[in-house]
Motif scaffolding. Sequence first.
Motif, PDB file in Angstrom:
ATOM      1  N   ARG A 224       1.111  -1.262   0.300  1.00  0.00           N
ATOM      2  CA  ARG A 224       0.180  -0.246  -0.273  1.00  0.00           C
ATOM      3  C   ARG A 224       1.441   0.877  -0.041  1.00  0.00           C
ATOM      4  O   ARG A 224       1.406   1.112   0.861  1.00  0.00           O
ATOM      5  CB  ARG A 224      -0.932   0.694   1.118  1.00  0.00           C
ATOM      6  CG  ARG A 224      -1.810  -1.050   1.673  1.00  0.00           C
ATOM      7  CD  ARG A 224      -2.878  -1.005   2.299  1.00  0.00           C
ATOM      8  NE  ARG A 224      -3.814   1.079   2.336  1.00  0.00           N
ATOM      9  CZ  ARG A 224      -3.959   1.076   3.870  1.00  0.00           C
ATOM     10  NH1 ARG A 224      -4.382   0.354   4.211  1.00  0.00           N
ATOM     11  NH2 ARG A 224      -5.509   2.443   2.980  1.00  0.00           N
ATOM     12  N   ASP A 226      -0.564   4.578   0.016  1.00  0.00           N
ATOM     13  CA  ASP A 226      -1.623   6.225   0.200  1.00  0.00           C
ATOM     14  C   ASP A 226      -0.594   6.618   1.545  1.00  0.00           C
ATOM     15  O   ASP A 226      -0.340   7.588   1.055  1.00  0.00           O
ATOM     16  CB  ASP A 226      -2.674   5.662   1.260  1.00  0.00           C
ATOM     17  CG  ASP A 226      -3.652   4.896   0.203  1.00  0.00           C
ATOM     18  OD1 ASP A 226      -3.737   5.481  -0.832  1.00  0.00           O
ATOM     19  OD2 ASP A 226      -3.601   3.062  -0.365  1.00  0.00           O
ATOM     20  N   ALA A 227       0.278   5.975   2.670  1.00  0.00           N
ATOM     21  CA  ALA A 227       1.131   6.056   3.820  1.00  0.00           C
ATOM     22  C   ALA A 227       2.031   7.260   2.994  1.00  0.00           C
ATOM     23  O   ALA A 227       2.631   8.698   3.043  1.00  0.00           O
ATOM     24  CB  ALA A 227       1.430   5.355   4.994  1.00  0.00           C
ATOM     25  N   LEU A 228       2.956   6.708   1.984  1.00  0.00           N
ATOM     26  CA  LEU A 228       3.824   7.367   1.765  1.00  0.00           C
ATOM     27  C   LEU A 228       3.350   8.358   0.316  1.00  0.00           C
ATOM     28  O   LEU A 228       4.910   9.697   0.917  1.00  0.00           O
ATOM     29  CB  LEU A 228       4.708   6.136   1.005  1.00  0.00           C
ATOM     30  CG  LEU A 228       6.185   6.708  -0.014  1.00  0.00           C
ATOM     31  CD1 LEU A 228       6.994   6.087   1.288  1.00  0.00           C
ATOM     32  CD2 LEU A 228       6.068   5.882  -1.063  1.00  0.00           C
ATOM     33  N   LYS A 230       1.303  10.366   0.741  1.00  0.00           N
ATOM     34  CA  LYS A 230       0.902  11.318   1.793  1.00  0.00           C
ATOM     35  C   LYS A 230       2.400  12.136   2.415  1.00  0.00           C
ATOM     36  O   LYS A 230       2.743  13.587   2.659  1.00  0.00           O
ATOM     37  CB  LYS A 230      -0.478  11.106   3.644  1.00  0.00           C
ATOM     38  CG  LYS A 230      -0.431  11.553   3.618  1.00  0.00           C
ATOM     39  CD  LYS A 230      -1.033  11.182   4.523  1.00  0.00           C
ATOM     40  CE  LYS A 230      -2.221  12.733   6.094  1.00  0.00           C
ATOM     41  NZ  LYS A 230      -3.009  12.222   7.140  1.00  0.00           N
ATOM     42  N   LEU A 231       2.860  11.457   2.975  1.00  0.00           N
ATOM     43  CA  LEU A 231       3.685  11.834   3.633  1.00  0.00           C
ATOM     44  C   LEU A 231       4.861  12.142   2.224  1.00  0.00           C
ATOM     45  O   LEU A 231       5.769  13.758   2.738  1.00  0.00           O
ATOM     46  CB  LEU A 231       5.252  10.687   4.176  1.00  0.00           C
ATOM     47  CG  LEU A 231       6.385  11.052   4.367  1.00  0.00           C
ATOM     48  CD1 LEU A 231       5.904  11.827   5.702  1.00  0.00           C
ATOM     49  CD2 LEU A 231       7.344   9.843   4.842  1.00  0.00           C
ATOM     50  N   GLU A 234       3.686  16.184   1.637  1.00  0.00           N
ATOM     51  CA  GLU A 234       4.093  16.677   3.281  1.00  0.00           C
ATOM     52  C   GLU A 234       5.229  17.436   3.008  1.00  0.00           C
ATOM     53  O   GLU A 234       5.410  18.451   3.505  1.00  0.00           O
ATOM     54  CB  GLU A 234       3.753  16.208   4.311  1.00  0.00           C
ATOM     55  CG  GLU A 234       1.757  16.107   4.296  1.00  0.00           C
ATOM     56  CD  GLU A 234       1.830  14.849   5.639  1.00  0.00           C
ATOM     57  OE1 GLU A 234       2.743  14.309   6.479  1.00  0.00           O
ATOM     58  OE2 GLU A 234       0.766  14.737   5.842  1.00  0.00           O
ATOM     59  N   ALA A 379      -7.729   1.131  -2.287  1.00  0.00           N
ATOM     60  CA  ALA A 379      -6.025   1.385  -1.852  1.00  0.00           C
ATOM     61  C   ALA A 379      -5.126   1.758  -3.172  1.00  0.00           C
ATOM     62  O   ALA A 379      -4.971   0.872  -4.002  1.00  0.00           O
ATOM     63  CB  ALA A 379      -5.801   0.825  -1.088  1.00  0.00           C
ATOM     64  N   GLU A 410       4.978   0.934   3.706  1.00  0.00           N
ATOM     65  CA  GLU A 410       3.864   0.947   4.017  1.00  0.00           C
ATOM     66  C   GLU A 410       3.815   2.137   5.983  1.00  0.00           C
ATOM     67  O   GLU A 410       3.141   2.738   6.610  1.00  0.00           O
ATOM     68  CB  GLU A 410       2.827   0.231   4.962  1.00  0.00           C
ATOM     69  CG  GLU A 410       3.054  -0.778   3.133  1.00  0.00           C
ATOM     70  CD  GLU A 410       1.974  -1.888   3.599  1.00  0.00           C
ATOM     71  OE1 GLU A 410       1.616  -2.505   2.394  1.00  0.00           O
ATOM     72  OE2 GLU A 410       2.015  -2.674   4.619  1.00  0.00           O
ATOM     73  N   ASN A 411       4.047   2.255   6.564  1.00  0.00           N
ATOM     74  CA  ASN A 411       4.753   2.697   7.342  1.00  0.00           C
ATOM     75  C   ASN A 411       5.882   3.678   7.373  1.00  0.00           C
ATOM     76  O   ASN A 411       6.544   3.678   7.737  1.00  0.00           O
ATOM     77  CB  ASN A 411       5.039   2.497   9.068  1.00  0.00           C
ATOM     78  CG  ASN A 411       3.240   0.886   9.360  1.00  0.00           C
ATOM     79  OD1 ASN A 411       3.224   1.402   9.257  1.00  0.00           O
ATOM     80  ND2 ASN A 411       4.381  -0.264   8.336  1.00  0.00           N
ATOM     81  N   PRO A 412       5.692   4.959   6.904  1.00  0.00           N
ATOM     82  CA  PRO A 412       7.253   5.911   6.134  1.00  0.00           C
ATOM     83  C   PRO A 412       7.636   6.474   7.119  1.00  0.00           C
ATOM     84  O   PRO A 412       8.505   7.242   6.731  1.00  0.00           O
ATOM     85  CB  PRO A 412       6.103   6.382   4.808  1.00  0.00           C
ATOM     86  CG  PRO A 412       5.005   6.729   4.877  1.00  0.00           C
ATOM     87  CD  PRO A 412       4.634   5.045   6.513  1.00  0.00           C
ATOM     88  N   LEU A 413       7.425   7.220   8.187  1.00  0.00           N
ATOM     89  CA  LEU A 413       7.978   7.895   8.827  1.00  0.00           C
ATOM     90  C   LEU A 413       9.407   7.141   9.306  1.00  0.00           C
ATOM     91  O   LEU A 413       9.866   8.606  10.021  1.00  0.00           O
ATOM     92  CB  LEU A 413       6.432   7.947  10.345  1.00  0.00           C
ATOM     93  CG  LEU A 413       6.239   8.569  10.051  1.00  0.00           C
ATOM     94  CD1 LEU A 413       4.750   8.636  11.287  1.00  0.00           C
ATOM     95  CD2 LEU A 413       5.957  10.468   9.345  1.00  0.00           C
TER      96      LEU A 413
END
Length: 417
Positions: A224, A226-228, A230-231, A234, A379, A410-413
């Motif tokens: 997925r 989507d999170a990447l 979005k980051l 930003e 997604a 998927e957890n790009p932070l």
Amino acid sequence: MPIAIKMPALSPTMEEGTLAKWLVKVGDTVSSGDIMAEIETDKATMEFEAVDEGVIVSIDVAEGTEGVKVGTVIAQLAGEGEEAKPAAPARAAKAEPAPAPVPAASAPAPAPVAGAAPKGDRVVASPLAKRIAADRGVDLAGVKGSGPNGRIVKADVEAAQPGAAVAAPSAPLAAAVPAVAAAVPDFGIPYEAEKLNNVRKTIARRLTEAKQTIPHIYLTVDIRLDALLKLRGELNKALEADGIKLSVNDLLIKALAKALVRVPKCNVSFAGDELRKYSRADISVAVAAPSGLITPIVVDAASRGVAQISREMKALADKAREGKLMPHEYQGGTASLSNLGMFGIKQFDAVINPPQAMILAVGAGEQRPYVVDGALSIATVMSATGSFDHRAIDGADGAQLMQAFKDLVENPLSLVA
């Protein structure tokens, strides 16, 4: 006495090159640091600078000449106070065009001197061909030479099977890379023949060797995005004032490097009787250049910030497309990344770039039905396939790397932490 200007070794492995273009002519005055010529190696076209000052008195190798050995005198320079006359009659006018290249191999050696033709049981071969034959156990007595006057050259030995007298037409390497262009029938279809440049020859040779000698294993995961995404949006807003615009590929380079650090069993290469375990993740990134595919390297990508990766990757890609990469910028790397998502390619299997033991092939991010928290939703999903050298990397270790890469994307932070 004029100064002999010789064909330089522009990389540690360079044995010969193509004198692509002269930027000076006879009678020109040059100073140290002036660009004299463009030389095409097996990876890039590089500029050749003058070391001494003086006047060009002869051009001994014509531009466009292929297979010029390192150390060959290519021009002569008269120093300060010397008579602007070549040390010997100019040979440029007699320079013969280079022999037709053999696909995926170096150009044939120059014609032998009188008396060098085969006599009786004597075998005439270039020194490089003899060395390769000795290493591979090839009997030169039965190898047919394609060079001038039947001289055996590197390509003839590479097409032969170890211990075999002659490379049969059905031999695997000969079948994959024809020894001569004439062996490929045209079936009466109109076509235009384009001579291969050194880069394309090297690509053909290396990829053929990779598929024939490396047991590939392929592992694919859906990720997925989507999170990447979005980051990334930003970060680009925050970096806009600095003129930096992150691409998805910049973030994927960072993710692959960190995944290799998390799963060090995949940051390795197979080297005969040893396994090399790397303590740094250097990512080779596939770039399509006019002369062919080349892979500039982001060194120690796991410890670099994404903005730094973005700046460096843009500079390397520009140099790659201009054919201006230096050897240290494309030689090496511990793993590769190839992204064809921008062309709408959903999924593909990439060929390993030896001596590396893995390459990650990335497809396009697209809207797909996807189960999230037990419910079907829409997604943005990307398919990524890892190609692994099974001699060096077990399937379970490759699977752990793919899982680590998926988790990071998927957890790009954690990519900017």
